[in-house]
Design a protein around this motif. Sequence first.
Motif: not given
Length: 225
Positions: A185-207
């Motif tokens: 789910t979209r929430e899974d993407i946000a959770a993975v990004l939070a786990d990585w603890n990094e800022v990626l130059d791409v929007d969650v919706d684009d991912l």
Amino acid sequence: MQTSWRVRAMGHLGWARGAAGAVVGIAFAGIATWLALGLVPGGRSDALPFLVAPLGASAVLVFCVPASPLAQPWSVIGGDLLSGLVGLAAGHLLGDPWLAGSVAVGVAIAVMSLARCLHPPGGACALLCALGATGKVPWDWTWMAPIAANVLLLCVVGWFYNNLTGHPWPHRPPRVPHVAQPAYTREDIAAVLADWNEVLDVDVDDLDAFVQALLRRGKESSSRP
């Protein structure tokens, strides 16, 4: 080889497209600002610039990576203008160029992050204004006029140019039909990004759209004989 070169140069995000957009954007911003501020020989506004250096960095983002969260209109406008104000305030309050410049860039990053308009050239705006405010002829608040005119005009040109060349700006994620029974789910993407603890130059919706397109393509490929 020739076809590959043409794709790199003239493709949707080829270097020629970005370069041409930057030429038009900077030229239009400079000329229009020059006229709007009435920069005529002997006038008071001669002391004001009709182009500011951080605009070049903003143009790279707006015309070369228009889908980046760092290149969206609010990021460009809010990031540059808020940072410019921070720089002027730091320069007048602290007086010393070394201290004012350091504090201005740090505070500008904090302000942009809180206002959700993070824009790398904003750091340059903050430093430029801090140094200007601590110079031999200290910059006053009227210096925000050419900066604001530059930024707003660049965004106007960016809006026309990007939309005319097939890149909606402000950016909208592509609509990709979701595959049946998605594995995430979209929430899974946000959770993975939070786990990585990094800022990626791409929007969650684009991912999300990218992964859905990838899954759909994989499903279609596996169903072929």
